[in-house]
Design a protein around this motif. Structure first.
Motif, PDB file in Angstrom:
ATOM      1  N   HIS A   3      35.759 -58.150  57.797  1.00 42.40           N
ATOM      2  CA  HIS A   3      34.388 -57.784  57.438  1.00 42.40           C
ATOM      3  C   HIS A   3      34.383 -56.306  57.075  1.00 42.40           C
ATOM      4  CE1 HIS A   3      29.804 -57.612  58.440  1.00 42.40           C
ATOM      5  NE2 HIS A   3      30.050 -57.585  57.141  1.00 42.40           N
ATOM      6  N   ALA A   4      34.126 -56.027  55.820  1.00 42.25           N
ATOM      7  CA  ALA A   4      34.156 -54.643  55.340  1.00 42.25           C
ATOM      8  C   ALA A   4      33.103 -54.453  54.265  1.00 42.25           C
ATOM      9  CB  ALA A   4      35.538 -54.292  54.792  1.00 42.25           C
ATOM     10  N   LEU A   5      32.682 -53.229  54.116  1.00 42.13           N
ATOM     11  CA  LEU A   5      31.767 -52.860  53.042  1.00 42.13           C
ATOM     12  C   LEU A   5      32.524 -52.014  52.032  1.00 42.13           C
ATOM     13  CD1 LEU A   5      28.802 -52.819  51.972  1.00 42.13           C
ATOM     14  CD2 LEU A   5      28.579 -50.606  53.110  1.00 42.13           C
ATOM     15  N   ALA A   6      32.473 -52.415  50.775  1.00 44.71           N
ATOM     16  CA  ALA A   6      33.067 -51.628  49.688  1.00 44.71           C
ATOM     17  C   ALA A   6      31.939 -50.983  48.902  1.00 44.71           C
ATOM     18  CB  ALA A   6      33.909 -52.515  48.786  1.00 44.71           C
TER      19      ALA A   6
ATOM     20  N   ILE B  27      35.578 -41.855  39.660  1.00 46.84           N
ATOM     21  CA  ILE B  27      35.412 -43.160  40.282  1.00 46.84           C
ATOM     22  C   ILE B  27      35.846 -43.048  41.735  1.00 46.84           C
ATOM     23  CG2 ILE B  27      35.982 -45.618  40.148  1.00 46.84           C
ATOM     24  CD1 ILE B  27      36.974 -45.097  37.281  1.00 46.84           C
ATOM     25  N   ALA B  28      35.015 -43.547  42.652  1.00 47.38           N
ATOM     26  CA  ALA B  28      35.354 -43.503  44.078  1.00 47.38           C
ATOM     27  C   ALA B  28      35.039 -44.851  44.709  1.00 47.38           C
ATOM     28  CB  ALA B  28      34.578 -42.396  44.775  1.00 47.38           C
ATOM     29  N   LEU B  29      36.027 -45.415  45.399  1.00 47.73           N
ATOM     30  CA  LEU B  29      35.882 -46.682  46.112  1.00 47.73           C
ATOM     31  C   LEU B  29      36.043 -46.409  47.602  1.00 47.73           C
ATOM     32  CD1 LEU B  29      35.745 -49.780  46.359  1.00 47.73           C
ATOM     33  CD2 LEU B  29      38.190 -49.848  45.813  1.00 47.73           C
ATOM     34  N   THR B  30      34.940 -46.567  48.357  1.00 54.58           N
ATOM     35  CA  THR B  30      34.951 -46.301  49.790  1.00 54.58           C
ATOM     36  C   THR B  30      34.879 -47.613  50.561  1.00 54.58           C
ATOM     37  OG1 THR B  30      33.891 -44.150  49.521  1.00 54.58           O
ATOM     38  CG2 THR B  30      33.763 -45.161  51.701  1.00 54.58           C
ATOM     39  N   THR B  31      35.846 -47.823  51.440  1.00 51.78           N
ATOM     40  CA  THR B  31      35.906 -49.016  52.282  1.00 51.78           C
ATOM     41  C   THR B  31      35.545 -48.638  53.709  1.00 51.78           C
ATOM     42  OG1 THR B  31      37.663 -49.979  50.921  1.00 51.78           O
ATOM     43  CG2 THR B  31      37.382 -50.868  53.141  1.00 51.78           C
ATOM     44  N   THR B  32      34.607 -49.378  54.303  1.00 48.69           N
ATOM     45  CA  THR B  32      34.224 -49.173  55.704  1.00 48.69           C
ATOM     46  C   THR B  32      34.488 -50.457  56.481  1.00 48.69           C
ATOM     47  OG1 THR B  32      32.489 -47.600  55.057  1.00 48.69           O
ATOM     48  CG2 THR B  32      32.352 -48.546  57.273  1.00 48.69           C
ATOM     49  N   ASN B  33      35.213 -50.339  57.581  1.00 50.59           N
ATOM     50  CA  ASN B  33      35.517 -51.491  58.418  1.00 50.59           C
ATOM     51  C   ASN B  33      34.312 -51.818  59.302  1.00 50.59           C
ATOM     52  OD1 ASN B  33      36.624 -53.495  60.005  1.00 50.59           O
ATOM     53  ND2 ASN B  33      38.006 -52.137  61.127  1.00 50.59           N
TER      54      ASN B  33
ATOM     55  N   GLU C 121      37.869 -55.080  65.050  1.00 48.68           N
ATOM     56  CA  GLU C 121      39.316 -54.932  65.176  1.00 48.68           C
ATOM     57  C   GLU C 121      39.859 -54.160  63.982  1.00 48.68           C
ATOM     58  OE1 GLU C 121      40.915 -59.062  63.160  1.00 48.68           O
ATOM     59  OE2 GLU C 121      40.599 -59.024  65.327  1.00 48.68           O
ATOM     60  N   PRO C 122      41.062 -53.584  64.095  1.00 52.53           N
ATOM     61  CA  PRO C 122      41.626 -52.817  62.973  1.00 52.53           C
ATOM     62  C   PRO C 122      41.745 -53.669  61.712  1.00 52.53           C
ATOM     63  CG  PRO C 122      42.849 -52.385  64.981  1.00 52.53           C
ATOM     64  CD  PRO C 122      41.925 -53.526  65.291  1.00 52.53           C
ATOM     65  N   LEU C 123      41.500 -53.023  60.576  1.00 46.99           N
ATOM     66  CA  LEU C 123      41.523 -53.697  59.278  1.00 46.99           C
ATOM     67  C   LEU C 123      42.589 -53.061  58.393  1.00 46.99           C
ATOM     68  CD1 LEU C 123      40.155 -55.669  57.209  1.00 46.99           C
ATOM     69  CD2 LEU C 123      38.771 -53.707  56.502  1.00 46.99           C
ATOM     70  N   ALA C 124      43.571 -53.854  57.964  1.00 52.23           N
ATOM     71  CA  ALA C 124      44.599 -53.391  57.032  1.00 52.23           C
ATOM     72  C   ALA C 124      44.307 -53.951  55.658  1.00 52.23           C
ATOM     73  CB  ALA C 124      45.978 -53.836  57.508  1.00 52.23           C
TER      74      ALA C 124
ATOM     75  N   ARG D 203      46.456 -49.138  53.854  1.00 46.23           N
ATOM     76  CA  ARG D 203      45.681 -48.362  54.816  1.00 46.23           C
ATOM     77  C   ARG D 203      45.155 -49.247  55.949  1.00 46.23           C
ATOM     78  NH1 ARG D 203      45.291 -42.963  52.835  1.00 46.23           N
ATOM     79  NH2 ARG D 203      47.050 -42.949  51.385  1.00 46.23           N
ATOM     80  N   VAL D 204      44.953 -48.638  57.124  1.00 46.89           N
ATOM     81  CA  VAL D 204      44.418 -49.326  58.292  1.00 46.89           C
ATOM     82  C   VAL D 204      43.216 -48.540  58.806  1.00 46.89           C
ATOM     83  CG1 VAL D 204      44.861 -50.194  60.615  1.00 46.89           C
ATOM     84  CG2 VAL D 204      46.706 -50.202  58.915  1.00 46.89           C
ATOM     85  N   LEU D 205      42.100 -49.239  58.993  1.00 46.80           N
ATOM     86  CA  LEU D 205      40.883 -48.622  59.498  1.00 46.80           C
ATOM     87  C   LEU D 205      40.505 -49.246  60.830  1.00 46.80           C
ATOM     88  CD1 LEU D 205      38.677 -48.645  56.258  1.00 46.80           C
ATOM     89  CD2 LEU D 205      39.956 -46.709  57.197  1.00 46.80           C
ATOM     90  N   ASN D 206      40.167 -48.417  61.811  1.00 44.00           N
ATOM     91  CA  ASN D 206      39.597 -48.914  63.053  1.00 44.00           C
ATOM     92  C   ASN D 206      38.110 -49.211  62.849  1.00 44.00           C
ATOM     93  OD1 ASN D 206      41.982 -48.764  64.616  1.00 44.00           O
ATOM     94  ND2 ASN D 206      41.675 -46.551  64.881  1.00 44.00           N
ATOM     95  N   GLU D 207      37.484 -49.796  63.837  1.00 40.46           N
ATOM     96  CA  GLU D 207      36.068 -50.163  63.739  1.00 40.46           C
ATOM     97  C   GLU D 207      35.216 -48.957  63.323  1.00 40.46           C
ATOM     98  OE1 GLU D 207      32.465 -51.982  66.544  1.00 40.46           O
ATOM     99  OE2 GLU D 207      34.466 -51.586  67.390  1.00 40.46           O
ATOM    100  N   GLY D 208      34.438 -49.137  62.265  1.00 39.75           N
ATOM    101  CA  GLY D 208      33.523 -48.099  61.799  1.00 39.75           C
ATOM    102  C   GLY D 208      34.141 -47.025  60.935  1.00 39.75           C
ATOM    103  N   GLN D 209      35.459 -46.997  60.806  1.00 41.97           N
ATOM    104  CA  GLN D 209      36.110 -45.981  59.990  1.00 41.97           C
ATOM    105  C   GLN D 209      36.002 -46.310  58.499  1.00 41.97           C
ATOM    106  OE1 GLN D 209      40.160 -45.675  61.540  1.00 41.97           O
ATOM    107  NE2 GLN D 209      39.615 -43.746  62.562  1.00 41.97           N
TER     108      GLN D 209
END
Length: 306
Positions: free
Chosen positions: A145-148, A161-167, A171-174, A289-295
């Protein structure tokens, strides 16, 4: 990376837009920017930029003459968004691969319908933001579950151009990704990419062997490489040059299908490989890349004058 003017663009609702209009192109909805200083076209499907050019200049991007603008079909050319995985699923790191439940390459974002978040305009710039909530609707393709959030900033100086991914999960998201930018050239044999000399790369055409680049990248037949570099680059063609400056990237993909693969590609004229090249800002191969919750993580590129 921003080259904004002193007066930032002002957020506006559709009735207040001065330079931006809705337009149906083929079977898809697009935002058409007709500014006194530049023009651009962004499709809601895929948050896909297909055209950008300062006024009275040729398109800075390449778009296939046979591109089909249809729901659920990726547009050939411009800047497709590869997300939340890049390339074939099996070629991704185990942490990324385990989330993928589809066989298709390059993820689902480039054929998904994005939501318009904002349009901001000024006398010098236009900024467009779109979002994609990758939630349970995509569970058949991907676990996560992520927001792009995709943001385009256009000015006479160039295109950012900027693409921002938020977890949004607990749980961690790769994930892996790329801004799959297509650029035009009058002659691929007289084109080159500067700035990758002495970089290591994966040659996907040679059993994914690691190699080292010596000097500029030239094109002699099919090229498909993942460079371990996020350094500034210059694309030189007979038409001129473009500079690329990136953020959030330590990998760059350089691609041209060459004559044999071009003949097999969909929505791609057999001889079009002579008139285009791709230099993609990426988080690919070992650069996932790996993002923790909310990163959040932002992958971006500024395409400017050479």
């Amino acid at each position: 990376m921003s080259e904004s003017s002193n007066r930032p663009p002002v957020s506006l609702s559709p009735g207040q837009w001065s330079f931006t209009r809705w337009r149906t192109v083929g079977q898809l909805e697009a935002l058409d920017v007709n500014h006194p200083l530049f023009r651009a076209t962004v499709f809601l499907q895929g948050a896909h930029l297909t055209h950008f050019a300062p006024r009275d200049e040729a398109d800075w991007l390449w778009l296939s003459e046979t591109a089909r603008l249809e729901p659920g079909r990726a547009i050939r050319g411009g800047v497709p968004v590869c997300w939340p995985w890049f390339g074939a699923p099996e070629r991704n790191a185990p942490e990324v691969k385990r989330r993928i439940h589809a066989s298709q390459a390059h993820g689902f974002a480039r054929t998904a319908l994005w939501k318009l978040e904002d349009v901001r305009e000024s006398a010098h710039e236009v900024e467009i933001s779109l979002s994609l909530d990758a939630n349970e609707d995509f569970r058949d393709l991907w676990s996560g579950h992520a927001l792009a959030l995709m943001t385009f900033n256009f000015s006479v100086r160039g295109c950012q151009i900027a693409l921002t991914t938020t977890n949004l999960s607990s749980e961690p998201l790769a994930f892996s990704q790329a801004l799959h930018s297509y650029f035009p050239t009058a002659d691929i044999s007289r084109s080159r990419v500067l700035g990758l000399g002495q970089s290591n790369y994966i040659d996907t055409l040679q059993e994914w062997d690691y190699r080292s680049q010596d000097g500029p990248v030239y094109f002699d037949g099919e090229v498909d490489r993942i460079y371990e570099s996020g350094e500034p680059l210059t694309i030189v063609t007979p038409r001129g040059s473009r500079k690329l400056r990136t953020v959030g990237s330590d990998s760059t993909v350089v691609w041209n299908p060459g004559p044999e693969k071009a003949a097999r590609l969909s929505d791609f004229p057999d001889q079009a490989w002579k008139k285009m090249l791709c230099v993609e800002t990426a988080n690919a191969a070992g650069d996932y890349r790996v993002l923790n919750e909310g990163q959040s993580h932002t992958l971006g590129v500024l395409i400017g004058r050479g």
